[in-house]
Design an enzyme around this catalytic site. Structure first.
Site, PDB file in Angstrom:
ATOM      1  N   TYR A 132       0.726  -1.180   0.052  1.00 21.99           N
ATOM      2  CA  TYR A 132      -0.025   0.074  -0.106  1.00 21.99           C
ATOM      3  C   TYR A 132       0.892   1.258   0.133  1.00 21.99           C
ATOM      4  CZ  TYR A 132      -4.589   2.304   0.811  1.00 21.99           C
ATOM      5  OH  TYR A 132      -5.642   2.862   0.992  1.00 21.99           O
ATOM      6  N   LYS A 157      -1.087  -1.047  -4.264  1.00 19.79           N
ATOM      7  CA  LYS A 157      -2.238  -0.245  -4.048  1.00 19.79           C
ATOM      8  C   LYS A 157      -1.764   1.265  -3.683  1.00 19.79           C
ATOM      9  CE  LYS A 157      -6.607   0.046  -1.405  1.00 19.79           C
ATOM     10  NZ  LYS A 157      -7.273  -0.459  -0.227  1.00 19.79           N
TER      11      LYS A 157
END
Length: 312
Positions: A132, A157
């Protein structure tokens, strides 16, 4: 492994502050019945930051049982490198199919340190890992390409909204993985991702997480389908009536990206309880505004259905 709209459940709490596993299971079953591409439990919307490792393990086990193998279940891991390893091991032990590696808290780090952090956690388990990119954990193109080549890292992400950097990362990762042919996934992880997804889609980021799915899955799915099918009229109508007003409401109070979703889940019939400190619950006035916004979105969808402009 993952496609479609991704479901990030809230973590229901009782009024005394304990995890409400019965409500959690009900919430997840209802969400999976609506047809997401995967479930991401105990992540940002699920208040990962406020969970103890023991609580986390039981939450993952509840989610895995509720999903019953219908879609993949990913769980959050993060914090200090020691904590992240513990969460990753607990996710594995309790049946998760993968990990979303959240940023370490507080510290700023150079890309090389972020690579080392990712490797340390990824080496702890054989579960697939999605990294992330957000907050204080910001990859550059070289670092992203390096971690993408770790055997268990399957996705990236983004929650920064820096499309210039993300575009370079997508290119660098794809080039680095081309010789091996490794499949790799890119996700838009911005809060209320629908409002930025057109831009992300244009640079090759086709997957996204939808907080809206947790309480109004029909709106999230209708938007996803409209975007995939090039139904610009419905995309714009849903943005205008629902998603943009939701963002404006969300931005009035820090932490409302979680609190409003919990209010929405409660509004739709599953008491989700309060958020944990340091977040604060949505005010009664803001909850009423959420109800109005949601009704406006559903009115747009009803009109589109009546006109035969949507499949769902």
């Amino acid at each position: 492994m993952l496609d479609g709209v991704l479901f990030f459940p809230v973590t229901p709490f009782t009024e005394s502050g304990d995890v409400d596993h019965a409500r959690l299971a009900e919430h997840i079953v209802k969400g999976v019945d609506a047809g997401p591409g995967g479930v991401f439990v105990a992540c940002g919307t699920g208040e990962f930051h406020a969970l103890a490792v023991g609580e986390f393990g039981r939450i993952v086990a509840t989610a895995v049982e509720a999903v019953g193998g219908r879609v993949p279940v990913f769980a959050g891991a993060g914090g200090s490198v020691a904590q992240a390893k513990e969460f990753a091991q607990s996710a594995k032990a309790n049946g998760a199919d993968g990990i979303l590696l959240l940023p370490p808290y507080l510290v700023s780090m150079p890309p090389a340190g972020l690579v080392a952090y990712t490797k340390a956690v990824a080496d702890t388990t054989d579960l697939p890992v999605i990294v992330y990119n957000r907050g204080n954990a910001r990859f550059d193109a070289a670092a992203a390409a390096e971690v993408a080549q770790f055997p268990t890292v399957i996705g990236f992400k983004d929650g920064t909204g820096d499309l210039d950097n993300v575009g370079r990362i997508v290119r660098a990762v794809q080039d680095a993985l081309a010789p091996s042919g490794k499949n790799f996934l890119f996700f838009n992880g911005m809060p209320t991702a629908e409002v930025t997804q057109q831009a992300y889609h244009a640079i090759g980021v086709t997957l996204y997480s939808s907080a809206t799915f947790a309480f109004a899955p029909e709106l999230a799915l209708a938007f996803y389908d409209a975007l995939q099918e090039g139904n610009t009229e419905l995309v714009n109508a849903l943005l205008r009536a629902f998603f943009h007003p939701l963002v404006r409401l969300r931005d009035t109070v820090p932490g409302y990206s979680v609190a409003l979703i919990k209010a929405g889940v409660t509004m739709e019939g599953i008491p989700a309880g309060p958020v944990r400190a340091p977040l604060v619950d949505a005010s009664p006035a803001d909850t009423r505004e959420l109800e109005r916004i949601t009704a406006a979105g559903r009115a747009v969808l009803a009109d589109a259905l009546a006109a035969g402009a949507v499949r769902r």
